[in-house]
Design a protein around this motif. Structure first.
Motif, short mmCIF file in Angstrom:
data_model
loop_
_atom_site.label_atom_id
_atom_site.label_comp_id
_atom_site.label_asym_id
_atom_site.label_seq_id
_atom_site.Cartn_x
_atom_site.Cartn_y
_atom_site.Cartn_z
N ASP A 154 -76.87 -6.72 -11.17
CA ASP A 154 -76.95 -6.62 -12.63
C ASP A 154 -78.17 -7.32 -13.20
N ARG A 155 -78.48 -8.49 -12.64
CA ARG A 155 -79.55 -9.32 -13.22
C ARG A 155 -80.93 -8.84 -12.83
N TYR A 156 -81.08 -8.41 -11.57
CA TYR A 156 -82.41 -8.08 -11.04
C TYR A 156 -82.52 -6.64 -10.54
N ALA A 157 -81.48 -5.82 -10.74
CA ALA A 157 -81.48 -4.42 -10.28
C ALA A 157 -81.64 -4.30 -8.77
N VAL A 158 -81.14 -5.29 -8.04
CA VAL A 158 -81.10 -5.20 -6.58
C VAL A 158 -80.02 -4.19 -6.18
N ASP A 159 -80.32 -3.33 -5.23
CA ASP A 159 -79.30 -2.46 -4.64
C ASP A 159 -78.58 -3.25 -3.56
N ALA A 160 -77.26 -3.39 -3.70
CA ALA A 160 -76.48 -4.24 -2.80
C ALA A 160 -75.22 -3.51 -2.37
N VAL A 161 -75.10 -3.27 -1.07
CA VAL A 161 -73.92 -2.59 -0.53
C VAL A 161 -73.14 -3.60 0.30
N ALA A 162 -71.89 -3.83 -0.09
CA ALA A 162 -71.00 -4.74 0.63
C ALA A 162 -70.06 -3.92 1.51
N CYS A 163 -70.17 -4.09 2.81
CA CYS A 163 -69.37 -3.33 3.77
C CYS A 163 -68.21 -4.20 4.24
N ARG A 164 -67.01 -3.89 3.80
CA ARG A 164 -65.83 -4.66 4.20
C ARG A 164 -65.39 -4.19 5.58
N ILE A 165 -65.93 -4.85 6.58
CA ILE A 165 -65.77 -4.42 7.97
C ILE A 165 -64.35 -4.69 8.45
N GLY A 166 -63.82 -3.73 9.18
CA GLY A 166 -62.49 -3.86 9.77
C GLY A 166 -62.56 -4.57 11.11
#
Length: 266
Positions: A154-166
């Motif tokens: 939101d603050r810096y327009a970084v693309d961030a993908v959080a992968c909730r690994i099993g």
């Protein structure tokens, strides 16, 4: 794409570094330990919690993205977990902003929602819009790291993908893994999709294979191009029934919510 992979010497890191290189990406590795004998690529030995060391890596390399896999893989006290998962993420994000690197793929965990009961889930699947229900300090740190990624998106327009690994394993080992398994090949597919999806913003997905008995919704992954190919069902007839299976299968986090993991925070 030139990608910094943290935790490159870890179990997931070893698979991802080779997998990304095989797919034509240029990997810059970072870990607390020196490179394994015979490793030919760029390697930095540093602590991701050391902001100056991280800044030095970014200053020395021209990077396009970060895959953050470094961190304590199990349950420790809260300060250790926060340092390992949140402070390291903060150091990387600050360096990314300073050097104009706009994409990070983060190894989050199913333990961010591990205390969610499976009973009552809509269609039997856990979506990514449920509230955080960490099962441990490890899971709590993963929730906090996801929050930090959201802030920087939101603050810096970084693309961030959080992968909730099993359950990242060569093959399923217990009956819970019939739902939670993430194969080595699918892990690489997941990371590459997260690196190359156009403008995902802040995005959460569940990191599992295309398991017939999956508990978690795969659609958030498919929305950014992650199309898993493997299925734990091929091992179903080989896995013995155990007395603890029912308890481990009653909540998303398996054994982690149990009292054997209870300890003081400090």
């Amino acid at each position: 794409m030139r990608v910094l992979v943290t935790g490159a010497a870890g179990s997931i890191g070893r698979v991802v570094t080779v997998g990304l290189a095989d797919r034509g990406h240029e990997v810059v590795a970072l870990d607390l330990v020196p490179p394994p004998e015979g490793y030919q690529g760029a390697w930095h030995t540093a602590d991701c919690a050391d902001r100056d060391a991280v800044a030095a890596v970014f200053g020395a390399e021209q990077l396009d993205a970060v895959v953050h896999l470094a961190g304590v893989p199990g349950e420790e006290d809260l300060p250790t977990e926060i340092t390992s998962h949140v402070i390291t993420t903060a150091a990387l994000l600050d360096a990314m902003v300073a050097h104009g690197v706009g994409r990070i793929v983060y190894a989050s965990s199913n333990h961010a929602v591990g205390r969610t009961p499976r009973a009552g889930l809509d269609d039997g699947l856990l979506t990514t819009d449920v509230r955080p229900r960490p099962d441990t300090f490890y899971g709590t740190a993963k929730v906090a790291a996801e929050g930090l990624l959201s802030l920087y998106a939101d603050r810096y327009a970084v693309d961030a993908v959080a992968c909730r690994i099993g359950s990242f394993l060569e093959e399923p080992q217990v009956r819970r893994n019939l739902a939670t398994w993430l194969s080595h090949d699918d892990c690489v597919r997941m990371v590459e999709a997260s690196l190359t999806a156009p403008a995902p913003g802040f995005h959460v997905l569940y990191g599992i294979s295309r398991n017939t008995r999956a508990w978690w919704d795969l659609e958030p992954g498919r929305a950014i191009g992650y199309d898993p190919q493997d299925d734990a069902e091929a091992w179903a007839d080989r896995l013995p029934d155990r007395p603890e299976d029912d308890v481990e299968n009653s909540v998303v986090g398996g054994p982690f919510p149990g009292e054997s993991f209870y300890r003081p925070a400090l």
